[in-house]
Design a protein around this motif. Structure first.
Motif, short mmCIF file in Angstrom:
data_model
loop_
_atom_site.label_atom_id
_atom_site.label_comp_id
_atom_site.label_asym_id
_atom_site.label_seq_id
_atom_site.Cartn_x
_atom_site.Cartn_y
_atom_site.Cartn_z
N PHE A 281 0.89 -1.17 0.04
CA PHE A 281 -0.08 0.09 -0.13
C PHE A 281 0.82 1.26 0.02
CE2 PHE A 281 -4.28 1.01 2.06
CZ PHE A 281 -4.57 1.94 1.16
N PRO A 282 1.78 1.62 -1.04
CA PRO A 282 2.64 2.55 -0.93
C PRO A 282 2.20 3.94 -1.41
CG PRO A 282 2.83 1.47 -2.93
CD PRO A 282 1.80 0.68 -2.32
N ARG A 283 2.75 5.09 -0.96
CA ARG A 283 2.23 6.34 -1.55
C ARG A 283 3.26 6.98 -2.65
NH1 ARG A 283 2.93 8.11 4.58
NH2 ARG A 283 4.50 6.67 4.10
N PRO A 284 2.88 7.41 -3.51
CA PRO A 284 3.53 7.87 -4.70
C PRO A 284 4.45 9.20 -4.58
CG PRO A 284 1.46 8.64 -5.45
CD PRO A 284 1.22 7.85 -3.94
N ARG A 285 5.32 8.72 -3.55
CA ARG A 285 6.05 9.93 -2.80
C ARG A 285 7.28 10.19 -4.20
NH1 ARG A 285 7.19 9.27 3.33
NH2 ARG A 285 5.03 9.95 4.08
N ASP A 286 8.03 11.26 -4.07
CA ASP A 286 9.16 11.76 -4.93
C ASP A 286 9.75 10.54 -5.32
OD1 ASP A 286 8.13 14.22 -4.64
OD2 ASP A 286 9.57 14.88 -3.50
N PHE B 36 8.87 7.89 -7.02
CA PHE B 36 7.98 6.78 -7.22
C PHE B 36 8.27 6.48 -8.73
CE2 PHE B 36 3.82 4.34 -7.89
CZ PHE B 36 4.02 3.26 -6.97
N GLU B 37 8.54 5.28 -9.16
CA GLU B 37 8.40 4.91 -10.57
C GLU B 37 7.80 3.40 -10.68
OE1 GLU B 37 8.56 3.67 -14.30
OE2 GLU B 37 10.02 2.27 -12.93
N PRO B 38 6.37 3.45 -11.52
CA PRO B 38 5.56 2.27 -11.20
C PRO B 38 6.33 0.66 -11.50
CG PRO B 38 4.67 3.92 -12.22
CD PRO B 38 5.69 4.58 -12.18
N VAL C 188 -1.99 1.85 -4.88
CA VAL C 188 -1.31 3.13 -4.61
C VAL C 188 -2.16 3.98 -4.03
CG1 VAL C 188 -0.17 5.06 -5.85
CG2 VAL C 188 -0.01 2.68 -6.77
N PHE C 189 -1.85 4.71 -2.75
CA PHE C 189 -2.59 5.32 -1.87
C PHE C 189 -2.21 6.81 -2.16
CE2 PHE C 189 -3.02 8.00 1.99
CZ PHE C 189 -4.16 7.60 2.42
N GLY C 190 -3.23 7.63 -2.72
CA GLY C 190 -3.09 9.01 -2.83
C GLY C 190 -2.41 9.10 -4.53
N THR D 265 -1.00 8.97 -15.79
CA THR D 265 -0.19 8.26 -14.65
C THR D 265 -1.00 6.78 -14.31
OG1 THR D 265 0.54 10.37 -13.59
CG2 THR D 265 0.45 8.51 -12.19
N LEU D 266 -2.49 7.25 -14.11
CA LEU D 266 -3.10 5.92 -14.13
C LEU D 266 -2.77 4.93 -15.06
CD1 LEU D 266 -6.57 7.58 -12.76
CD2 LEU D 266 -4.80 6.80 -11.48
#
Length: 281
Positions: free
Chosen positions: A199-204, A206-208, A233-235, A242-243
């Motif tokens: 359940f990660p957050r897409p912080r700086d 973040f590469e899928p 992905v949370f947030g 991006t989606l």
């Protein structure tokens, strides 16, 4: 991939039943809610994002109660915690709440979990920052025993009980999916050890594709079947490209943020972002 939302379920925001119906009508897959049992006035723990702690943190409904209203008002909407602060909850009581909500919703519950960041808050519950992750693991394993065994038992450092009956059992077998929040390698090891998803957050940074590969590599190292794991992905950014990039690499779910506003503003916001969810409905 599915697209859902997360929302701080505040007492000054939108009614949870109405929100559930509005999400389902607009094609969103899921609703996840964060929690804080309370916010101590001492405020010894700095807000991780910096600055003052936003009002919503001290005004949240109980997640199980709020999600029950949303589930009862809908037919297909997935409801989940994002996240439940597991060390702050008694595992026997929490196992009962999870199983009851999963049964009564027809198997639509997802348990998103975390260890928590607010030292003041967790210490009021008798939990300790230094051992919160060890305690979280024991709580989850103890709940699994109650969910999956006719008479579950558990003996550990933080949780200790002899065989006991605990019904109902969850509708989903063996239990609702358990997703663990966080971005570190320690988080990924815990995901592979005793959870069903990341359940990660897409912080700086973040590469899928790299995120998927990190989890795949960690699963291989620990002998876990990667196909049994998921990523939510949370947030996630409210951005079509991006989606699409998440879907391309096999991420299973993205959660968009609902802002901390009143009812009418929230409904208008849902109308704005609904087109992002419809292609994945």
């Amino acid at each position: 991939m599915r697209v859902g939302v997360f929302y701080f379920p505040t007492d000054y925001g939108i009614d949870m039943s109405e929100l559930g119906r509005a999400l389902e009508d607009r094609g969103f897959e899921s609703l996840f809610v964060p929690e804080h049992t309370h916010i101590p006035l001492s405020r010894k723990t700095p807000f991780p994002s910096g600055g003052e702690l936003p009002k919503r943190y001290s005004h949240t409904h109980d997640p199980f109660v709020g999600l029950s209203f949303a589930a009862a008002a809908t037919r297909k909407l997935i409801v989940g915690t994002g996240i439940l602060l597991v060390p702050q909850h008694d595992p026997i009581v929490t196992a009962k709440a999870v199983a009851s909500l999963d049964q009564l919703s027809g198997g639509r519950f997802v348990l998103g979990i975390g260890g928590g960041w607010n030292v003041d808050e967790m210490e009021n519950h008798g939990a300790r920052h230094a051992t919160r992750f060890k305690q979280m693991r024991e709580h989850i394993l103890a709940m699994k025993a109650l969910w999956t065994e006719e008479a579950g038992s558990f003996h550990g450092e933080f949780v200790n009980f002899d065989p006991a009956w605990s019904w109902p059992k969850p509708k989903q077998k063996p239990h609702p999916p358990i997703l663990l929040g966080g971005e570190t390698d320690h988080t990924l090891r815990r995901v592979v050890d005793y959870c069903d998803g990341w359940f990660p957050r897409p912080r700086d940074g973040f590469e899928p594709a790299a995120a998927v590969e990190r989890l795949r590599r960690m699963a291989a190292e620990k002998g876990r079947d990667f196909s049994t794991l998921s990523i939510t992905v949370f947030g996630a950014p409210a951005d079509e490209a991006t989606l699409a990039s998440y879907q391309k690499v096999g991420i299973q779910r993205a959660l968009l943020a609902i802002p901390d506003l009143g009812r009418d503003e929230i409904l208008r916001h849902l109308d704005t972002i609904a087109p992002l969810a419809r292609p994945y409905a």
